[in-house]
Design an enzyme around this catalytic site. Sequence first.
Site, PDB file in Angstrom:
ATOM      1  N   SER A  55      -6.187  12.912   0.654  1.00 13.09           N
ATOM      2  CA  SER A  55      -5.801  12.919  -0.767  1.00 13.09           C
ATOM      3  C   SER A  55      -6.880  13.647  -1.546  1.00 13.09           C
ATOM      4  O   SER A  55      -8.040  13.727  -1.098  1.00 13.09           O
ATOM      5  CB  SER A  55      -5.712  11.479  -1.276  1.00 13.09           C
ATOM      6  OG  SER A  55      -5.600  11.454  -2.687  1.00 13.09           O
ATOM      7  N   TYR A 104      -9.766   3.064  -3.222  1.00 17.20           N
ATOM      8  CA  TYR A 104      -8.911   4.108  -2.613  1.00 17.20           C
ATOM      9  C   TYR A 104      -9.735   5.362  -2.336  1.00 17.20           C
ATOM     10  O   TYR A 104      -9.587   5.993  -1.291  1.00 17.20           O
ATOM     11  CB  TYR A 104      -7.731   4.393  -3.549  1.00 17.20           C
ATOM     12  CG  TYR A 104      -6.714   5.361  -2.982  1.00 17.20           C
ATOM     13  CD1 TYR A 104      -6.026   5.087  -1.800  1.00 17.20           C
ATOM     14  CD2 TYR A 104      -6.419   6.559  -3.634  1.00 17.20           C
ATOM     15  CE1 TYR A 104      -5.082   5.978  -1.292  1.00 17.20           C
ATOM     16  CE2 TYR A 104      -5.475   7.453  -3.140  1.00 17.20           C
ATOM     17  CZ  TYR A 104      -4.815   7.160  -1.964  1.00 17.20           C
ATOM     18  OH  TYR A 104      -3.876   8.043  -1.463  1.00 17.20           O
TER      19      TYR A 104
HETATM   20  P1  NDP Z   1       5.032   5.865  -0.024  1.00 17.39           P
HETATM   21  O1  NDP Z   1       4.627   4.532  -0.541  1.00 17.39           O
HETATM   22  O2  NDP Z   1       6.315   6.451  -0.454  1.00 17.39           O
HETATM   23  O3  NDP Z   1       5.006   5.854   1.581  1.00 17.39           O
HETATM   24  C1  NDP Z   1       4.061   5.141   2.293  1.00 17.39           C
HETATM   25  C2  NDP Z   1       4.572   4.998   3.718  1.00 17.39           C
HETATM   26  O4  NDP Z   1       3.565   4.316   4.498  1.00 17.39           O
HETATM   27  C3  NDP Z   1       5.826   4.162   3.793  1.00 17.39           C
HETATM   28  O5  NDP Z   1       6.713   4.742   4.714  1.00 17.39           O
HETATM   29  C4  NDP Z   1       5.331   2.816   4.306  1.00 17.39           C
HETATM   30  O6  NDP Z   1       6.367   2.219   5.093  1.00 17.39           O
HETATM   31  C5  NDP Z   1       4.173   3.247   5.182  1.00 17.39           C
HETATM   32  N1  NDP Z   1       3.201   2.178   5.396  1.00 17.39           N
HETATM   33  C6  NDP Z   1       2.478   1.531   4.460  1.00 17.39           C
HETATM   34  N2  NDP Z   1       1.747   0.584   5.054  1.00 17.39           N
HETATM   35  C7  NDP Z   1       2.027   0.639   6.382  1.00 17.39           C
HETATM   36  C8  NDP Z   1       1.610  -0.094   7.512  1.00 17.39           C
HETATM   37  N3  NDP Z   1       0.748  -1.114   7.407  1.00 17.39           N
HETATM   38  N4  NDP Z   1       2.087   0.230   8.722  1.00 17.39           N
HETATM   39  C9  NDP Z   1       2.972   1.248   8.845  1.00 17.39           C
HETATM   40  N5  NDP Z   1       3.419   1.973   7.834  1.00 17.39           N
HETATM   41  C10 NDP Z   1       2.944   1.662   6.602  1.00 17.39           C
HETATM   42  O7  NDP Z   1       3.822   6.832  -0.411  1.00 17.39           O
HETATM   43  P2  NDP Z   1       3.481   8.349  -0.025  1.00 17.39           P
HETATM   44  O8  NDP Z   1       4.556   8.967   0.755  1.00 17.39           O
HETATM   45  O9  NDP Z   1       3.069   8.996  -1.275  1.00 17.39           O
HETATM   46  O10 NDP Z   1       2.198   8.121   0.863  1.00 17.39           O
HETATM   47  C11 NDP Z   1       2.034   8.675   2.140  1.00 17.39           C
HETATM   48  C12 NDP Z   1       0.563   9.025   2.335  1.00 17.39           C
HETATM   49  O11 NDP Z   1       0.211  10.022   1.393  1.00 17.39           O
HETATM   50  C13 NDP Z   1      -0.408   7.882   2.118  1.00 17.39           C
HETATM   51  O12 NDP Z   1      -1.426   7.962   3.095  1.00 17.39           O
HETATM   52  C14 NDP Z   1      -0.980   8.152   0.731  1.00 17.39           C
HETATM   53  O13 NDP Z   1      -2.255   7.599   0.577  1.00 17.39           O
HETATM   54  C15 NDP Z   1      -0.999   9.654   0.752  1.00 17.39           C
HETATM   55  N6  NDP Z   1      -1.051  10.344  -0.529  1.00 17.39           N
HETATM   56  C16 NDP Z   1      -0.112  10.128  -1.492  1.00 17.39           C
HETATM   57  C17 NDP Z   1      -0.179  10.814  -2.684  1.00 17.39           C
HETATM   58  C18 NDP Z   1       0.783  10.588  -3.822  1.00 17.39           C
HETATM   59  O14 NDP Z   1       0.472  10.956  -4.969  1.00 17.39           O
HETATM   60  N7  NDP Z   1       1.958  10.027  -3.560  1.00 17.39           N
HETATM   61  C19 NDP Z   1      -1.223  11.815  -2.913  1.00 17.39           C
HETATM   62  C20 NDP Z   1      -2.155  11.945  -1.841  1.00 17.39           C
HETATM   63  C21 NDP Z   1      -2.050  11.260  -0.697  1.00 17.39           C
HETATM   64  P3  NDP Z   1       6.665   0.665   5.226  1.00 17.39           P
HETATM   65  O15 NDP Z   1       6.405   0.035   3.896  1.00 17.39           O
HETATM   66  O16 NDP Z   1       8.105   0.637   5.638  1.00 17.39           O
HETATM   67  O17 NDP Z   1       5.743   0.201   6.296  1.00 17.39           O
HETATM   68  C1  8X3 Z   2      -2.906   9.951  -4.502  1.00 16.01           C
HETATM   69  C2  8X3 Z   2      -3.494  10.894  -5.498  1.00 16.01           C
HETATM   70  O1  8X3 Z   2      -5.056  11.106  -7.495  1.00 16.01           O
HETATM   71  O2  8X3 Z   2      -3.558   9.169  -7.401  1.00 16.01           O
HETATM   72  O3  8X3 Z   2      -3.620   9.970  -3.326  1.00 16.01           O
HETATM   73  O4  8X3 Z   2      -5.462   9.271  -5.983  1.00 16.01           O
HETATM   74  S1  8X3 Z   2      -4.442  10.060  -6.628  1.00 16.01           S
END
Ligand code: NDP
Ligand code: 8X3
Length: 250
Positions: free
Chosen positions: A137, A150
């Site tokens: 991220s 985070y």
């Molecule tokens: P979502 O919340 O839409 O997706 C998160 C996914 O992770 C879900 O499919 C969830 O599935 C799964 N997950 C969470 N905890 C667990 C666990 N303990 N075991 C297995 N699966 C798990 O968020 P994003 O798609 O945005 O996030 C995906 C990644 O991208 C993360 O690592 C996040 O930190 C990163 N990210 C996101 C950004 C944003 O702005 N959205 C920016 C930068 C990075 P389930 O609940 O079914 O287990």
């Molecule tokens: C998600 C992006 O800027 O909210 O990883 O941390 S930020």
Amino acid sequence: MTEIGKTERKLAVVTGASSGIGAATAVALHEAGFDLVLGARRLEKLQSLGDPLGALCLELDVTDAASVEAFCSNIPRANVLVNNAGGALGLDKFADSKDADWEHMYDTNVLGLMRVTRGLLPVLEASGAGHIVNIGSIAGREAYPGGAGYNAVKFAVVAITRVLRLELVGKPIRITEVAPGMVETEFSLVRFSGDAERAAKVYAGLTPLSAEDVADAIQWAVTRKPHVNIDEIVIKPIAQASATVAARTI
Ligand code: NDP
Ligand code: 8X3
């Protein structure tokens, strides 16, 4: 259940594929010709996405060592591992940090990534053309107020990716970190404990990245020629200059 026996097709494993970036990545890698193994805790949601793609959908909780072990034991071959499962809890000032939130973020984003990667390293190497993609991220590159817990785990993802790059050099395993900025997914809903109004404000007045935008970058990284290692990709919406500076129309 979908079988993932020996075929000529490459196989990609995506964790956290039940929503957001992971779900979009599953679609993008299917379109790029990969067989898929998908993991997440919400199996029904996972299957509704994965079944039409012919994916093997497995329940996975990356915070649970036994769950990760069972997941990996169902994967006899793999070329690509996308360590996507993760997210944030809370936006508290450091003085108000909650142990449980920090522990959960570390368990999911750091230990979870370690467990799954360690479990699949042997099959990735045996494939002769392995690739690990860690979803970091911009929070792993710049600190922001309220982000300490985070920030700490996503800075850790940068460190782990760099260590793997050093340790894997000479082996047939590529390693990439994809570090997005603002992506509209369930991320903020989870971060703010289901508060939809607060989550919507994160993306108000600008066009954030979509999960598909990030999946596109992941698809690109894993489909380069085998000798090309994309070390890092940082991807933000044009309206976002940093974690704290964005141009909004409201
Ligand atoms: P979502 O919340 O839409 O997706 C998160 C996914 O992770 C879900 O499919 C969830 O599935 C799964 N997950 C969470 N905890 C667990 C666990 N303990 N075991 C297995 N699966 C798990 O968020 P994003 O798609 O945005 O996030 C995906 C990644 O991208 C993360 O690592 C996040 O930190 C990163 N990210 C996101 C950004 C944003 O702005 N959205 C920016 C930068 C990075 P389930 O609940 O079914 O287990
Ligand atoms: C998600 C992006 O800027 O909210 O990883 O941390 S930020």
